[in-house]
Motif scaffolding. Structure first.
Motif, PDB file in Angstrom:
ATOM      1  N   ASN A  17       0.832  -1.204   0.000  1.00 12.13           N
ATOM      2  CA  ASN A  17       0.000   0.000   0.000  1.00 12.13           C
ATOM      3  C   ASN A  17       0.869   1.258   0.000  1.00 12.13           C
ATOM      4  O   ASN A  17       0.576   2.221  -0.709  1.00 12.13           O
ATOM      5  N   GLU A  18       1.930   1.244   0.782  1.00 19.89           N
ATOM      6  CA  GLU A  18       2.835   2.391   0.845  1.00 19.89           C
ATOM      7  C   GLU A  18       3.480   2.640  -0.518  1.00 19.89           C
ATOM      8  O   GLU A  18       3.537   3.765  -0.996  1.00 19.89           O
ATOM      9  N   LEU A  19       3.965   1.571  -1.140  1.00 15.14           N
ATOM     10  CA  LEU A  19       4.613   1.710  -2.440  1.00 15.14           C
ATOM     11  C   LEU A  19       3.633   2.156  -3.524  1.00 15.14           C
ATOM     12  O   LEU A  19       3.980   2.925  -4.413  1.00 15.14           O
ATOM     13  N   LYS A  20       2.415   1.672  -3.462  1.00 14.47           N
ATOM     14  CA  LYS A  20       1.427   1.972  -4.490  1.00 14.47           C
ATOM     15  C   LYS A  20       0.858   3.383  -4.351  1.00 14.47           C
ATOM     16  O   LYS A  20       0.666   4.077  -5.349  1.00 14.47           O
ATOM     17  N   ASN A  21       0.607   3.819  -3.135  1.00 12.97           N
ATOM     18  CA  ASN A  21      -0.142   5.060  -2.934  1.00 12.97           C
ATOM     19  C   ASN A  21       0.665   6.245  -2.425  1.00 12.97           C
ATOM     20  O   ASN A  21       0.220   7.380  -2.550  1.00 12.97           O
ATOM     21  N   HIS A  22       1.829   6.010  -1.839  1.00  9.73           N
ATOM     22  CA  HIS A  22       2.522   7.110  -1.190  1.00  9.73           C
ATOM     23  C   HIS A  22       3.913   7.408  -1.740  1.00  9.73           C
ATOM     24  O   HIS A  22       4.529   8.381  -1.332  1.00  9.73           O
ATOM     25  N   VAL A  23       4.400   6.568  -2.618  1.00  7.60           N
ATOM     26  CA  VAL A  23       5.726   6.779  -3.190  1.00  7.60           C
ATOM     27  C   VAL A  23       5.582   7.539  -4.499  1.00  7.60           C
ATOM     28  O   VAL A  23       4.736   7.214  -5.328  1.00  7.60           O
ATOM     29  N   THR A  24       6.410   8.561  -4.668  1.00  5.05           N
ATOM     30  CA  THR A  24       6.436   9.306  -5.927  1.00  5.05           C
ATOM     31  C   THR A  24       7.505   8.680  -6.818  1.00  5.05           C
ATOM     32  O   THR A  24       8.702   8.799  -6.545  1.00  5.05           O
ATOM     33  N   TRP A  25       7.061   7.979  -7.836  1.00  2.23           N
ATOM     34  CA  TRP A  25       7.992   7.296  -8.723  1.00  2.23           C
ATOM     35  C   TRP A  25       8.506   8.268  -9.782  1.00  2.23           C
ATOM     36  O   TRP A  25       7.768   9.109 -10.263  1.00  2.23           O
ATOM     37  N   PRO A  26       9.790   8.161 -10.162  1.00  4.08           N
ATOM     38  CA  PRO A  26      10.317   9.043 -11.205  1.00  4.08           C
ATOM     39  C   PRO A  26       9.747   8.666 -12.573  1.00  4.08           C
ATOM     40  O   PRO A  26       9.343   7.532 -12.804  1.00  4.08           O
ATOM     41  N   THR A  27       9.761   9.648 -13.457  1.00  3.88           N
ATOM     42  CA  THR A  27       9.347   9.367 -14.834  1.00  3.88           C
ATOM     43  C   THR A  27      10.425   8.510 -15.503  1.00  3.88           C
ATOM     44  O   THR A  27      11.550   8.399 -14.999  1.00  3.88           O
ATOM     45  N   TRP A  28      10.072   7.917 -16.645  1.00  5.65           N
ATOM     46  CA  TRP A  28      11.029   7.064 -17.356  1.00  5.65           C
ATOM     47  C   TRP A  28      12.263   7.863 -17.763  1.00  5.65           C
ATOM     48  O   TRP A  28      13.398   7.407 -17.618  1.00  5.65           O
ATOM     49  N   ALA A  29      12.064   9.093 -18.246  1.00 14.25           N
ATOM     50  CA  ALA A  29      13.191   9.930 -18.670  1.00 14.25           C
ATOM     51  C   ALA A  29      14.086  10.274 -17.477  1.00 14.25           C
ATOM     52  O   ALA A  29      15.315  10.253 -17.581  1.00 14.25           O
ATOM     53  N   GLU A  30      13.472  10.582 -16.345  1.00 18.05           N
ATOM     54  CA  GLU A  30      14.242  10.912 -15.153  1.00 18.05           C
ATOM     55  C   GLU A  30      15.017   9.689 -14.655  1.00 18.05           C
ATOM     56  O   GLU A  30      16.177   9.799 -14.252  1.00 18.05           O
ATOM     57  N   ALA A  31      14.396   8.529 -14.712  1.00 18.81           N
ATOM     58  CA  ALA A  31      15.072   7.299 -14.289  1.00 18.81           C
ATOM     59  C   ALA A  31      16.277   7.009 -15.189  1.00 18.81           C
ATOM     60  O   ALA A  31      17.341   6.600 -14.702  1.00 18.81           O
ATOM     61  N   GLN A  32      16.130   7.224 -16.488  1.00 10.93           N
ATOM     62  CA  GLN A  32      17.248   7.015 -17.409  1.00 10.93           C
ATOM     63  C   GLN A  32      18.382   7.988 -17.109  1.00 10.93           C
ATOM     64  O   GLN A  32      19.553   7.611 -17.093  1.00 10.93           O
ATOM     65  N   LYS A  33      18.034   9.252 -16.887  1.00 12.96           N
ATOM     66  CA  LYS A  33      19.035  10.281 -16.600  1.00 12.96           C
ATOM     67  C   LYS A  33      19.792   9.941 -15.311  1.00 12.96           C
ATOM     68  O   LYS A  33      21.021  10.003 -15.266  1.00 12.96           O
ATOM     69  N   LEU A  34      19.066   9.544 -14.287  1.00 16.25           N
ATOM     70  CA  LEU A  34      19.700   9.207 -13.020  1.00 16.25           C
ATOM     71  C   LEU A  34      20.567   7.955 -13.135  1.00 16.25           C
ATOM     72  O   LEU A  34      21.625   7.858 -12.500  1.00 16.25           O
ATOM     73  N   THR A  35      20.144   7.004 -13.966  1.00 14.15           N
ATOM     74  CA  THR A  35      20.933   5.799 -14.188  1.00 14.15           C
ATOM     75  C   THR A  35      22.263   6.141 -14.851  1.00 14.15           C
ATOM     76  O   THR A  35      23.316   5.610 -14.477  1.00 14.15           O
ATOM     77  N   VAL A  36      22.227   7.037 -15.823  1.00  7.98           N
ATOM     78  CA  VAL A  36      23.460   7.459 -16.492  1.00  7.98           C
ATOM     79  C   VAL A  36      24.382   8.169 -15.503  1.00  7.98           C
ATOM     80  O   VAL A  36      25.595   7.924 -15.479  1.00  7.98           O
ATOM     81  N   ILE A  37      23.821   9.016 -14.655  1.00 11.21           N
ATOM     82  CA  ILE A  37      24.627   9.728 -13.659  1.00 11.21           C
ATOM     83  C   ILE A  37      25.299   8.738 -12.708  1.00 11.21           C
ATOM     84  O   ILE A  37      26.497   8.847 -12.415  1.00 11.21           O
ATOM     85  N   VAL A  38      24.552   7.753 -12.242  1.00 14.28           N
ATOM     86  CA  VAL A  38      25.119   6.749 -11.335  1.00 14.28           C
ATOM     87  C   VAL A  38      26.216   5.960 -12.042  1.00 14.28           C
ATOM     88  O   VAL A  38      27.275   5.690 -11.460  1.00 14.28           O
ATOM     89  N   ALA A  39      25.998   5.593 -13.289  1.00 12.76           N
ATOM     90  CA  ALA A  39      27.007   4.836 -14.043  1.00 12.76           C
ATOM     91  C   ALA A  39      28.284   5.650 -14.217  1.00 12.76           C
ATOM     92  O   ALA A  39      29.396   5.128 -14.031  1.00 12.76           O
ATOM     93  N   VAL A  40      28.147   6.927 -14.566  1.00 19.09           N
ATOM     94  CA  VAL A  40      29.316   7.787 -14.772  1.00 19.09           C
ATOM     95  C   VAL A  40      30.100   7.944 -13.471  1.00 19.09           C
ATOM     96  O   VAL A  40      31.322   7.785 -13.448  1.00 19.09           O
TER      97      VAL A  40
END
Length: 62
Positions: free
Chosen positions: A10-33
């Motif tokens: 319930n917490e994950l479904k209703n109260h977590v703000t998930w990043p957009t796909w573009a934001e997730a990709q950008k953050l993944t690249v930052i972590v990799a670099v």
């Protein structure tokens, strides 16, 4: 245990703000670099200290 799982879901479904796909990709690249940069820094420090220790033991042997 079942209540914990239900509440977690319930917490994950209703109260977590998930990043957009573009934001997730950008953050993944930052972590990799930064991971590559950190790995290169650790490799560099390891190489320098290895050389220093090797020279120290050569000096001690002489």
């Amino acid at each position: 245990m079942v209540a914990y799982i239900k509440e977690s879901y319930n917490e994950l479904k209703n109260h977590v703000t998930w990043p957009t796909w573009a934001e997730a990709q950008k953050l993944t690249v930052i972590v990799a670099v930064f991971s590559v940069i950190l790995a290169l820094a650790v490799w560099g420090v390891d190489t320098v200290f290895s050389g220093v220790i090797e020279q120290y033991f050569k000096w001690i042997k002489s």
